[in-house]
Design a protein around this motif. Structure first.
Motif, PDB file in Angstrom:
ATOM      1  N   THR A 189     -10.567  -8.753   5.813  1.00 43.81           N
ATOM      2  CA  THR A 189     -11.843  -8.033   5.785  1.00 43.81           C
ATOM      3  C   THR A 189     -11.685  -6.793   4.914  1.00 43.81           C
ATOM      4  O   THR A 189     -10.579  -6.480   4.445  1.00 43.81           O
ATOM      5  N   PRO A 190     -12.750  -6.028   4.721  1.00 44.19           N
ATOM      6  CA  PRO A 190     -12.617  -4.790   3.950  1.00 44.19           C
ATOM      7  C   PRO A 190     -11.679  -3.771   4.577  1.00 44.19           C
ATOM      8  O   PRO A 190     -11.228  -2.837   3.896  1.00 44.19           O
ATOM      9  N   GLY A 191     -11.374  -3.902   5.867  1.00 41.66           N
ATOM     10  CA  GLY A 191     -10.590  -2.888   6.568  1.00 41.66           C
ATOM     11  C   GLY A 191      -9.251  -2.587   5.926  1.00 41.66           C
ATOM     12  O   GLY A 191      -8.927  -1.424   5.643  1.00 41.66           O
ATOM     13  N   TYR A 192      -8.436  -3.609   5.694  1.00 39.98           N
ATOM     14  CA  TYR A 192      -7.102  -3.352   5.154  1.00 39.98           C
ATOM     15  C   TYR A 192      -7.175  -2.879   3.704  1.00 39.98           C
ATOM     16  O   TYR A 192      -6.308  -2.125   3.236  1.00 39.98           O
ATOM     17  N   LYS A 193      -8.215  -3.310   2.983  1.00 36.98           N
ATOM     18  CA  LYS A 193      -8.379  -2.872   1.595  1.00 36.98           C
ATOM     19  C   LYS A 193      -8.762  -1.395   1.535  1.00 36.98           C
ATOM     20  O   LYS A 193      -8.248  -0.639   0.701  1.00 36.98           O
ATOM     21  N   GLN A 194      -9.665  -0.982   2.419  1.00 33.39           N
ATOM     22  CA  GLN A 194     -10.052   0.421   2.479  1.00 33.39           C
ATOM     23  C   GLN A 194      -8.857   1.287   2.851  1.00 33.39           C
ATOM     24  O   GLN A 194      -8.636   2.353   2.259  1.00 33.39           O
ATOM     25  N   HIS A 195      -8.085   0.822   3.821  1.00 36.96           N
ATOM     26  CA  HIS A 195      -6.939   1.607   4.284  1.00 36.96           C
ATOM     27  C   HIS A 195      -5.937   1.849   3.153  1.00 36.96           C
ATOM     28  O   HIS A 195      -5.456   2.969   2.958  1.00 36.96           O
ATOM     29  N   MET A 196      -5.624   0.823   2.409  1.00 32.81           N
ATOM     30  CA  MET A 196      -4.725   0.997   1.276  1.00 32.81           C
ATOM     31  C   MET A 196      -5.331   1.929   0.239  1.00 32.81           C
ATOM     32  O   MET A 196      -4.664   2.808  -0.321  1.00 32.81           O
ATOM     33  N   SER A 197      -6.619   1.757  -0.009  1.00 33.24           N
ATOM     34  CA  SER A 197      -7.295   2.545  -1.035  1.00 33.24           C
ATOM     35  C   SER A 197      -7.241   4.041  -0.732  1.00 33.24           C
ATOM     36  O   SER A 197      -7.064   4.862  -1.636  1.00 33.24           O
ATOM     37  N   PHE A 198      -7.385   4.409   0.547  1.00 37.16           N
ATOM     38  CA  PHE A 198      -7.374   5.824   0.910  1.00 37.16           C
ATOM     39  C   PHE A 198      -6.031   6.486   0.578  1.00 37.16           C
ATOM     40  O   PHE A 198      -5.971   7.692   0.332  1.00 37.16           O
ATOM     41  N   ALA A 199      -4.948   5.700   0.596  1.00 35.33           N
ATOM     42  CA  ALA A 199      -3.627   6.252   0.277  1.00 35.33           C
ATOM     43  C   ALA A 199      -3.569   6.759  -1.163  1.00 35.33           C
ATOM     44  O   ALA A 199      -2.766   7.644  -1.490  1.00 35.33           O
ATOM     45  N   ARG A 200      -4.420   6.233  -2.023  1.00 40.72           N
ATOM     46  CA  ARG A 200      -4.456   6.692  -3.421  1.00 40.72           C
ATOM     47  C   ARG A 200      -4.884   8.159  -3.492  1.00 40.72           C
ATOM     48  O   ARG A 200      -4.453   8.903  -4.386  1.00 40.72           O
ATOM     49  N   LEU A 201      -5.712   8.574  -2.544  1.00 39.98           N
ATOM     50  CA  LEU A 201      -6.170   9.958  -2.525  1.00 39.98           C
ATOM     51  C   LEU A 201      -5.049  10.910  -2.094  1.00 39.98           C
ATOM     52  O   LEU A 201      -4.980  12.048  -2.558  1.00 39.98           O
ATOM     53  N   ARG A 202      -4.158  10.424  -1.202  1.00 43.41           N
ATOM     54  CA  ARG A 202      -3.008  11.262  -0.818  1.00 43.41           C
ATOM     55  C   ARG A 202      -2.095  11.497  -2.029  1.00 43.41           C
ATOM     56  O   ARG A 202      -1.516  12.574  -2.177  1.00 43.41           O
ATOM     57  N   ALA A 203      -1.975  10.481  -2.879  1.00 47.69           N
ATOM     58  CA  ALA A 203      -1.145  10.619  -4.089  1.00 47.69           C
ATOM     59  C   ALA A 203      -1.707  11.698  -5.007  1.00 47.69           C
ATOM     60  O   ALA A 203      -0.971  12.537  -5.534  1.00 47.69           O
ATOM     61  N   ILE A 204      -3.035  11.676  -5.205  1.00 46.00           N
ATOM     62  CA  ILE A 204      -3.673  12.649  -6.093  1.00 46.00           C
ATOM     63  C   ILE A 204      -3.611  14.050  -5.496  1.00 46.00           C
ATOM     64  O   ILE A 204      -3.296  15.031  -6.190  1.00 46.00           O
ATOM     65  N   GLU A 205      -3.930  14.169  -4.215  1.00 42.12           N
ATOM     66  CA  GLU A 205      -3.979  15.483  -3.572  1.00 42.12           C
ATOM     67  C   GLU A 205      -2.666  16.232  -3.688  1.00 42.12           C
ATOM     68  O   GLU A 205      -2.652  17.453  -3.905  1.00 42.12           O
ATOM     69  N   ASN A 206      -1.568  15.509  -3.567  1.00 43.83           N
ATOM     70  CA  ASN A 206      -0.256  16.155  -3.528  1.00 43.83           C
ATOM     71  C   ASN A 206       0.604  15.876  -4.748  1.00 43.83           C
ATOM     72  O   ASN A 206       1.709  16.392  -4.851  1.00 43.83           O
ATOM     73  N   ARG A 207       0.102  15.042  -5.667  1.00 45.43           N
ATOM     74  CA  ARG A 207       0.868  14.605  -6.841  1.00 45.43           C
ATOM     75  C   ARG A 207       2.226  14.057  -6.406  1.00 45.43           C
ATOM     76  O   ARG A 207       3.286  14.476  -6.867  1.00 45.43           O
ATOM     77  N   ARG A 208       2.147  13.102  -5.492  1.00 50.01           N
ATOM     78  CA  ARG A 208       3.331  12.394  -5.000  1.00 50.01           C
ATOM     79  C   ARG A 208       3.127  10.896  -5.163  1.00 50.01           C
ATOM     80  O   ARG A 208       2.019  10.383  -4.994  1.00 50.01           O
ATOM     81  N   TRP A 209       4.179  10.180  -5.468  1.00 46.47           N
ATOM     82  CA  TRP A 209       4.142   8.723  -5.389  1.00 46.47           C
ATOM     83  C   TRP A 209       3.976   8.321  -3.928  1.00 46.47           C
ATOM     84  O   TRP A 209       4.443   9.014  -3.009  1.00 46.47           O
ATOM     85  N   VAL A 210       3.320   7.198  -3.720  1.00 47.94           N
ATOM     86  CA  VAL A 210       3.183   6.595  -2.397  1.00 47.94           C
ATOM     87  C   VAL A 210       3.852   5.231  -2.418  1.00 47.94           C
ATOM     88  O   VAL A 210       3.565   4.400  -3.289  1.00 47.94           O
ATOM     89  N   ALA A 211       4.752   5.007  -1.465  1.00 51.04           N
ATOM     90  CA  ALA A 211       5.338   3.682  -1.241  1.00 51.04           C
ATOM     91  C   ALA A 211       4.784   3.179   0.083  1.00 51.04           C
ATOM     92  O   ALA A 211       4.870   3.883   1.096  1.00 51.04           O
ATOM     93  N   ARG A 212       4.208   1.995   0.086  1.00 51.13           N
ATOM     94  CA  ARG A 212       3.484   1.489   1.260  1.00 51.13           C
ATOM     95  C   ARG A 212       4.013   0.125   1.665  1.00 51.13           C
ATOM     96  O   ARG A 212       3.954  -0.834   0.890  1.00 51.13           O
ATOM     97  N   SER A 213       4.536   0.037   2.889  1.00 60.24           N
ATOM     98  CA  SER A 213       5.028  -1.226   3.432  1.00 60.24           C
ATOM     99  C   SER A 213       4.108  -1.663   4.562  1.00 60.24           C
ATOM    100  O   SER A 213       4.000  -0.989   5.587  1.00 60.24           O
ATOM    101  N   ALA A 214       3.444  -2.804   4.378  1.00 58.99           N
ATOM    102  CA  ALA A 214       2.504  -3.323   5.376  1.00 58.99           C
ATOM    103  C   ALA A 214       3.028  -4.638   5.931  1.00 58.99           C
ATOM    104  O   ALA A 214       3.547  -5.471   5.188  1.00 58.99           O
ATOM    105  N   ASN A 215       2.891  -4.826   7.238  1.00 57.41           N
ATOM    106  CA  ASN A 215       3.276  -6.100   7.828  1.00 57.41           C
ATOM    107  C   ASN A 215       2.402  -7.210   7.256  1.00 57.41           C
ATOM    108  O   ASN A 215       2.875  -8.232   6.774  1.00 57.41           O
ATOM    109  N   THR A 216       1.093  -7.007   7.366  1.00 62.45           N
ATOM    110  CA  THR A 216       0.122  -7.842   6.668  1.00 62.45           C
ATOM    111  C   THR A 216      -0.906  -6.891   6.088  1.00 62.45           C
ATOM    112  O   THR A 216      -1.179  -5.837   6.643  1.00 62.45           O
TER     113      THR A 216
END
Length: 534
Positions: A437-464
């Motif tokens: 559903t859109p849920g997991y896609k939205q959740h991943m997408s929001f992490a992109r904003l954390r990268a911009i806010e702090n100028r940090r790379w994000v590494a994301r490990s999801a079970n599914t």
């Protein structure tokens, strides 16, 4: 005066809600629509205001708008919990409607003076408070809509997502003034061009400035290699029932496919160690030896992995403490993560931002019986223990910001971790509860904003869901597919420099609260007539 019929007001309210749904990521993703989505709602509000109708009408129409918005963008919660979804739709729409009603009352109290200021301050203040109380659910904060357009919002490194909220509201208000004056007040076109030009400027300047920043931004710092694993274990039918040894073998065998002598960190998802254990017993457990034996074959890599853990306390430690049935003392459960360093040292960290209903029962400190209403989504149920403050973890090679699942939508929380010199943001999650559903896609997408806010790379490990890497500009450099076993390796650039947002967090929200609270109190005080002397 704006003249609208009851039918027109209801249709405008429905239109406003639908436009917000269509603009939100992965329920339409037509982002520009958000710049006009509030115009119908503002027209309805002003019609009620101009006609001197009771304020309850504003609440009713606002509730229609925000119920449609909540239902249309987060309907997928139903896949995890029907009851939780209904409560989320009803309650969050209620809170949003109350915030909009406060704006309306401020507008009435101050005779339509500084209406834009009241709209901005009230709504930004509401979103800020929605980060910091028992019923926190900031998923639908307006600034999140730009998570799929990182090129537009590089300035989030200054404002965070509340800046995006202000941007949306300012453009909508300017367009509302244009529509109101042209279509309802029948002003000639040459008299109403100013708000239209202002709207276009308000849209263009942030985007142009952001694009300049995006294309001129250069990452600096040392690089390191990180591996993320996506084991793809069904959270409903397998994760909390299948053999932990088999699940762990699956994770470790996936990791070995990508580990190289340059790999410094391997990440496995939330609750990868799904069977609850006492943290003090870690080194005595069979899976600990299993991990360490595998880790000895790695050249340099630490392991960061999710776990379900517990601790024993002689006395009640927090609201999450439960008295042991068979003897004295208390047990406290955690959604935890575990860093196993190459030098045999290890460290636990507990999730702080808990999911309502599943990991936290709101107000259960004051109403203890509510704990019985908690939702069991595998593992433990009821309120879990948390860290008292945002923390970082120190690997053998660098310091990182550990975010467990839901925590990755809290910008200020992540900024506090990065303020402690975290050089990388590491997200572990299990998004399979919501299915495809859109849920997991939205959740991943929001992490992109954390990268911009702090100028940090994000590494994301999801079970599914989506395991991925995100660079400091918010670009997804690699990602996995849904419901697929996979493993990724990426050379990430470490950065410990603080952006303005890293240093000051949600400063826009704090300023809004400072403005709104005294204004509301003063407006309320004005409503009470002073006593006349006899």
């Amino acid at each position: 005066m704006i003249q609208t019929t009851r039918t027109q007001r209801y249709l405008l309210s429905l239109l406003s809600g639908l436009l917000m749904v269509l603009a939100f990521p992965f329920t339409g993703s037509m982002t520009p629509l958000f710049f006009v989505a509030w115009v119908p709602l503002l027209l309805v509000e002003h019609s009620i205001y101009s006609s001197n109708y009771r304020s309850g009408k504003v609440f009713i129409h606002a509730y229609i708008v925000f119920f449609v918005y909540n239902l249309g963008t987060t309907w997928w919660i139903w896949n995890a919990s029907a009851g939780g979804a209904i409560m989320a739709f009803i309650l969050n729409a209620l809170l949003m409607s109350l915030a909009f009603l406060i704006f309306h009352h401020l507008k009435k109290s101050y005779k339509n003076t500084y209406s834009l200021v009241w709209l901005l301050a009230t709504w930004i203040g509401f979103e800020y408070l929605h980060y910091h109380w028992e019923l926190s659910w900031p998923w639908l904060n307006l600034g999140n809509v730009f998570s799929i357009r990182p090129q537009w919002v590089q300035w989030y490194s200054i404002t965070g997502i509340l800046g995006g909220t202000a941007w949306i509201l300012a453009v909508n208000f300017s367009l509302y003034v244009f529509v109101r004056d042209r279509l309802f007040k029948k002003y000639p076109l040459n008299k109403v061009l100013s708000p239209l030009f202002v709207s276009l400027i308000l849209i263009a300047i942030p985007i142009v400035g952001s694009l300049i920043s995006y294309f001129n931004y250069t990452e600096t710092g040392k690089s390191t290699e990180v591996v993320v694993v996506q084991p793809n274990i069904d959270p409903y039918n397998e994760k909390f029932t299948a053999s932990l040894e088999d699940q762990l073998n699956n994770i470790l065998s996936l990791a070995i496919k990508k580990i190289s002598p340059k790999t410094t960190l391997v990440m496995a998802p939330e609750t990868a160690l799904s069977w609850t254990f006492y943290e003090e017993d870690l080194t005595l457990l069979p899976f600990y030896k299993q991990i360490r034996q595998q880790q000895e074959q790695w050249d340099n890599a630490d392991l960061y992995i999710g776990a379900s853990t517990a601790r024993f306390f002689e006395k009640r430690h927090s609201r999450a403490s439960r008295k042991l049935a068979g003897g004295p003392g208390y047990i406290e459960n955690y959604n935890a993560s575990l860093l196993l360093r190459k030098d045999k040292n290890f460290e636990f960290l507990h999730k702080s931002k808990l999911v309502l209903g599943v990991e936290k029962v709101p107000f259960s400190d004051w109403i203890p019986f509510l704990e019985k209403l908690s939702i069991d989504n595998g593992g433990t149920s009821g309120t879990l223990g948390i860290e008292k403050r945002p923390k970082t973890l120190q690997s053998t090679y660098f310091k990182f910001a550990p975010l467990i699942c839901y925590e990755s939508i809290y910008g200020d929380f992540c900024a506090k971790q990065c303020r402690q010199k975290a050089e990388l943001i590491c997200v572990i999650t299990n998004d399979g509860w919501w299915k495809d559903t859109p849920g997991y896609k939205q959740h991943m997408s929001f992490a992109r904003l954390r990268a911009i806010e702090n100028r940090r790379w994000v590494a994301r490990s999801a079970n599914t869901g989506t395991s991925c890497f995100i660079n400091q500009r918010g670009d997804v450099t690699q990602k996995t597919k849904w419901w697929t076993q996979d493993v990724l390796s990426e050379k990430v650039v470490l950065n410990s420099e603080a952006t303005f947002y890293t240093r000051f967090g949600d400063w826009l929200g704090l300023l809004s609260i400072i403005l709104v609270i005294p204004s509301v109190l003063f407006a309320a005080f004005k409503r009470f007539p002073s006593r006349k002397k006899v």
